[in-house]
Design a protein around this motif. Structure first.
Motif, mmCIF file in Angstrom:
data_model
loop_
_atom_site.group_PDB
_atom_site.id
_atom_site.type_symbol
_atom_site.label_atom_id
_atom_site.label_comp_id
_atom_site.label_asym_id
_atom_site.label_seq_id
_atom_site.Cartn_x
_atom_site.Cartn_y
_atom_site.Cartn_z
ATOM 1 N N LEU A 262 0.841 -1.190 0.000
ATOM 2 C CA LEU A 262 0.000 0.000 0.000
ATOM 3 C C LEU A 262 0.878 1.242 0.000
ATOM 4 N N GLU A 263 0.445 2.233 -0.768
ATOM 5 C CA GLU A 263 1.173 3.492 -0.772
ATOM 6 C C GLU A 263 0.806 4.273 0.486
ATOM 7 N N LYS A 264 1.810 4.714 1.212
ATOM 8 C CA LYS A 264 1.554 5.446 2.451
ATOM 9 C C LYS A 264 1.298 6.918 2.139
ATOM 10 N N ASN A 265 0.037 7.229 1.848
ATOM 11 C CA ASN A 265 -0.345 8.602 1.552
ATOM 12 C C ASN A 265 -0.364 9.444 2.821
ATOM 13 N N MET A 266 -0.192 10.746 2.628
ATOM 14 C CA MET A 266 -0.449 11.678 3.715
ATOM 15 C C MET A 266 -1.950 11.939 3.710
ATOM 16 N N VAL A 267 -2.608 11.522 4.766
ATOM 17 C CA VAL A 267 -4.071 11.582 4.817
ATOM 18 C C VAL A 267 -4.499 12.466 5.987
ATOM 19 N N PRO A 268 -5.760 12.920 5.977
ATOM 20 C CA PRO A 268 -6.218 13.748 7.103
ATOM 21 C C PRO A 268 -6.202 12.966 8.406
ATOM 22 N N ASP A 269 -5.794 13.631 9.455
ATOM 23 C CA ASP A 269 -5.671 12.968 10.751
ATOM 24 C C ASP A 269 -6.870 13.256 11.653
ATOM 25 N N LYS A 270 -7.434 14.453 11.521
ATOM 26 C CA LYS A 270 -8.550 14.837 12.374
ATOM 27 C C LYS A 270 -9.581 15.609 11.552
ATOM 28 N N SER A 271 -10.808 15.560 12.004
ATOM 29 C CA SER A 271 -11.875 16.348 11.383
ATOM 30 C C SER A 271 -12.419 17.332 12.407
ATOM 31 N N LEU A 272 -12.927 18.458 11.903
ATOM 32 C CA LEU A 272 -13.630 19.404 12.759
ATOM 33 C C LEU A 272 -15.067 18.907 12.924
ATOM 34 N N LEU A 273 -15.608 19.069 14.114
ATOM 35 C CA LEU A 273 -16.893 18.467 14.445
ATOM 36 C C LEU A 273 -18.006 19.512 14.436
ATOM 37 N N PHE A 274 -19.117 19.164 13.788
ATOM 38 C CA PHE A 274 -20.299 20.033 13.798
ATOM 39 C C PHE A 274 -21.505 19.166 14.123
ATOM 40 N N LEU A 295 -19.248 17.057 22.832
ATOM 41 C CA LEU A 295 -19.449 16.811 21.400
ATOM 42 C C LEU A 295 -18.652 17.774 20.534
ATOM 43 N N SER A 296 -18.415 18.989 21.017
ATOM 44 C CA SER A 296 -17.617 19.962 20.248
ATOM 45 C C SER A 296 -16.150 19.558 20.189
ATOM 46 N N LYS A 297 -15.645 19.070 21.297
ATOM 47 C CA LYS A 297 -14.226 18.751 21.398
ATOM 48 C C LYS A 297 -13.908 17.298 21.071
ATOM 49 N N GLY A 298 -14.931 16.436 21.084
ATOM 50 C CA GLY A 298 -14.675 15.013 20.874
ATOM 51 C C GLY A 298 -14.062 14.364 22.094
ATOM 52 N N TRP A 322 -25.185 26.637 22.892
ATOM 53 C CA TRP A 322 -24.116 26.606 21.891
ATOM 54 C C TRP A 322 -22.786 26.426 22.607
ATOM 55 N N TYR A 323 -21.904 25.701 21.941
ATOM 56 C CA TYR A 323 -20.515 25.661 22.408
ATOM 57 C C TYR A 323 -19.623 25.485 21.186
ATOM 58 N N ALA A 324 -18.505 26.185 21.194
ATOM 59 C CA ALA A 324 -17.570 26.078 20.073
ATOM 60 C C ALA A 324 -16.144 26.148 20.592
ATOM 61 N N ALA A 325 -15.271 25.442 19.928
ATOM 62 C CA ALA A 325 -13.836 25.462 20.211
ATOM 63 C C ALA A 325 -13.123 25.193 18.896
ATOM 64 N N LYS A 326 -11.817 25.201 18.924
ATOM 65 C CA LYS A 326 -11.058 24.938 17.697
ATOM 66 C C LYS A 326 -11.384 23.579 17.102
ATOM 67 N N GLU A 327 -11.815 22.635 17.938
ATOM 68 C CA GLU A 327 -12.123 21.283 17.452
ATOM 69 C C GLU A 327 -13.472 21.195 16.760
ATOM 70 N N GLY A 328 -14.365 22.157 17.029
ATOM 71 C CA GLY A 328 -15.671 22.086 16.385
ATOM 72 C C GLY A 328 -16.728 22.872 17.122
ATOM 73 N N SER A 329 -17.990 22.630 16.752
ATOM 74 C CA SER A 329 -19.112 23.356 17.340
ATOM 75 C C SER A 329 -20.282 22.403 17.546
ATOM 76 N N ALA A 330 -21.061 22.657 18.609
ATOM 77 C CA ALA A 330 -22.248 21.849 18.879
ATOM 78 C C ALA A 330 -23.407 22.752 19.269
ATOM 79 N N ILE A 331 -24.590 22.388 18.794
ATOM 80 C CA ILE A 331 -25.836 23.059 19.170
ATOM 81 C C ILE A 331 -26.726 22.003 19.804
ATOM 82 N N ILE A 332 -27.082 22.201 21.054
ATOM 83 C CA ILE A 332 -27.853 21.205 21.806
ATOM 84 C C ILE A 332 -29.186 21.832 22.221
ATOM 85 N N SER A 333 -30.265 21.095 22.005
ATOM 86 C CA SER A 333 -31.583 21.576 22.421
ATOM 87 C C SER A 333 -32.269 20.517 23.262
ATOM 88 N N ALA A 334 -33.215 20.958 24.078
ATOM 89 C CA ALA A 334 -33.965 20.053 24.938
ATOM 90 C C ALA A 334 -35.444 20.423 24.879
#
Length: 552
Positions: A262-274, A295-298, A322-334
């Protein structure tokens, strides 16, 4: 979390920013995407990526903001206005696409998630998940964004969702075997998970193989030669070896070889979460914030939420967090209402997600420019002393200023709380601080450039004035030559006049002594003036024609 709550509706999206390969211009990258096709069951060739034009769903975002990343129309060859900063597409198999096959991006294959695989048997507690949307955005400054949506099963709890987010955010985790793809096509390595006999004793075999989201995402845009902001070498081969070790101890039939090349590609390591999650039960303010934080930070609750986090969230309404950080953002309702269950969900997947993508574009564009300042500009001061006017500084400063002018809208929606969400994201992503960090240094350099350019302009202007002065002197010297000719003519007339009065029988001999003196004085004055004029003219000609050459 102290309590576990049942999820009534949710939307889980994942965003990966990247840079398009430096060898491709924006127009070339767009052409590469537009040229990709796929065949339908009937054999018809259709575009693999469907252009996103004006939003068809109801939207409260201003039109100029909403369509900034969209095509002007679906059919023209160009379709991207000069004023647009980018373009966007949906994969044809996305559920949001009119060309959707209704099965998701993996078609007839299934994607299974099991956090306990290898411990409690083969997918005893697995979830069947679907990659049901895949989108792509390309921007004129070289930034790209690919995003995907995962559809999860019903009746999952808040704790299960938090654990899932923690496992799924790292796309290239070596020790993770949470995702498996079941398929009718024999994989390079895997195992037989099902055999079935159908009509005419025909056997159908379904295979299972480890699945890497990082590899799959990279395959979608590999032609663009992307470089990801968070990346590492693919760990898929390590996953295969780990899977072989686990499967060898099970009662199953292994197929293929884990040692495939297998070719060792440089692939994404992390995703931002929404994320958007709606709970049917009423949660306290602290419980809403806790779910949004994880959920925002994982993160899982192994990272305990501190009291400072209370000041980092935002509550537009009593039952929405609402909460947001560099890792992502979450909207929670009840609240068990139709608005929380589906109405707000549509708004989040439409307007709120568009605003989140806009912030991601801003944040990673600023990071892109910060990296370019380090890589494109020399760190040697002597370079700027020798050649203070550097076109690279001017070009980069111009690009950044254009980006700031085009992309930093302060008001984006007719709805107040959507503007508040946008402002909140800008604050949490530290957009203003990054703008100052990126632009202040270049502004100082550009100011120096301007001073140097002004000094250079003054020098050029003085040289031009000197040249014009010398040209005027030459013109005056030429006029002086004509004056010398006039003086020569006057001297000739003067000599004729002298000859008229010279000799014993001339008119001069008949004049009185007083008249004699006057005539002599007049002739002397004329002679002196003529000699002076001739001397001045010759000197002016010499200065005009030869002084410039001596200086050069």
């Amino acid at each position: 979390m102290e309590k576990n709550y049942s999820v009534q509706s949710l939307s889980m999206r994942y965003v990966i920013p990247f840079r398009v390969g430096e060898e491709y211009s924006f127009e070339e990258a767009v052409d590469m995407i537009e040229c990709q096709t796929a065949s339908t069951k009937s054999g018809k060739e259709v575009s693999l990526w469907i252009r996103q034009t004006e939003a068809k769903a109801e939207s409260d975002i201003y039109e100029y903001v909403r369509n900034e990343f969209r095509f002007d129309d679906q059919s023209s060859e160009e379709g991207i206005g000069d004023n647009n900063v980018g373009a966007s597409w949906l994969h044809k198999d996305s559920s949001l696409s009119e060309e959707s096959n209704g099965k998701g991006l993996l078609g007839a294959d299934s994607l299974l998630y099991d956090n306990t695989f290898g411990k409690n048997g083969f997918f005893n507690n697995s979830w069947k998940i679907i990659i049901n949307n895949l989108g792509l955005l390309l921007f004129k400054n070289g930034i790209g964004i690919i995003w995907y949506e995962l559809m999860l099963p019903d009746n999952i709890s808040s704790d299960e969702l938090i654990a899932f987010q923690n496992n799924i955010k790292e796309l290239n985790r070596t020790e993770s075997l949470n995702l498996w793809r079941t398929t009718m096509c024999q994989p390079a390595f895997g195992y037989i998970c099902e055999r079935k006999i159908i009509k005419d004793n025909k056997e159908i075999i379904r295979y299972g193989a480890p699945f890497s989201l990082a590899e799959w995402i990279h395959e979608q845009i590999a032609d663009l030669k992307p470089s990801y902001f968070a990346c590492r070498k693919s760990s898929y081969k390590s996953k295969l070896k780990m899977a072989y070790s686990l499967l060898s101890g099970k009662d199953c039939e292994i197929v293929g070889n884990p040692d495939i090349q297998l070719e060792k590609n440089m692939v994404p390591d992390k995703s931002l979460l929404f994320s958007y999650v709606s709970f049917g039960e009423n949660l306290t303010s602290n419980e809403l914030l806790e779910v949004a934080f994880y959920l925002s930070k994982g993160y899982t609750d192994s990272y305990k939420m501190t009291s400072e986090v209370e000041n980092e969230g935002y509550k537009p309404f009593e039952n929405i967090q609402w909460y947001a950080a560099k890792e992502g953002s979450a909207i929670i309702s009840a609240g068990d209402t139709e608005m929380m269950k589906s109405g707000l969900l549509k708004k989040v997947e439409g307007d709120y997600f568009d605003l989140f993508l806009r912030i991601v574009f801003q944040s990673y564009s600023l990071l892109h420019y910060a990296e370019r300042i380090q890589s494109d500009l020399s760190g040697e001061v002597s370079k700027y002393l020798v050649n203070p006017i550097d076109s690279e500084i001017t070009k980069l400063y111009g690009e950044i200023n254009l980006f700031l002018a085009k992309s930093m809208a302060t008001s984006v929606s007719y709805i107040h709380h959507q503007n508040e969400y946008y402002i909140y994201l800008k604050d949490r992503y530290r957009i203003h601080e990054d703008v100052k960090s990126v632009s202040s240094g270049l502004a100082a350099l550009d100011s120096l450039q301007r001073e140097e350019r002004e000094a250079e302009d003054d020098r050029i202007q003085k040289e031009q004035e000197e040249k014009e002065k010398k040209r005027d002197n030459k013109l005056q010297a030429i006029m002086g030559l004509f004056a010398l000719l006039g003086i020569s003519s006057a001297l000739t007339d003067c000599f004729d006049f002298i000859a008229k009065f010279s000799g014993p029988q001339s008119e001069y001999s008949q004049l009185s002594p007083t008249a004699h003196g006057a005539v002599i004085f007049f002739l002397l004055v004329v002679g002196l003036i003529s000699v002076g004029a001739i001397y001045a003219g010759i000197k002016a000609v010499i200065n005009a024609w030869f002084d410039d050459n001596d200086k050069n």
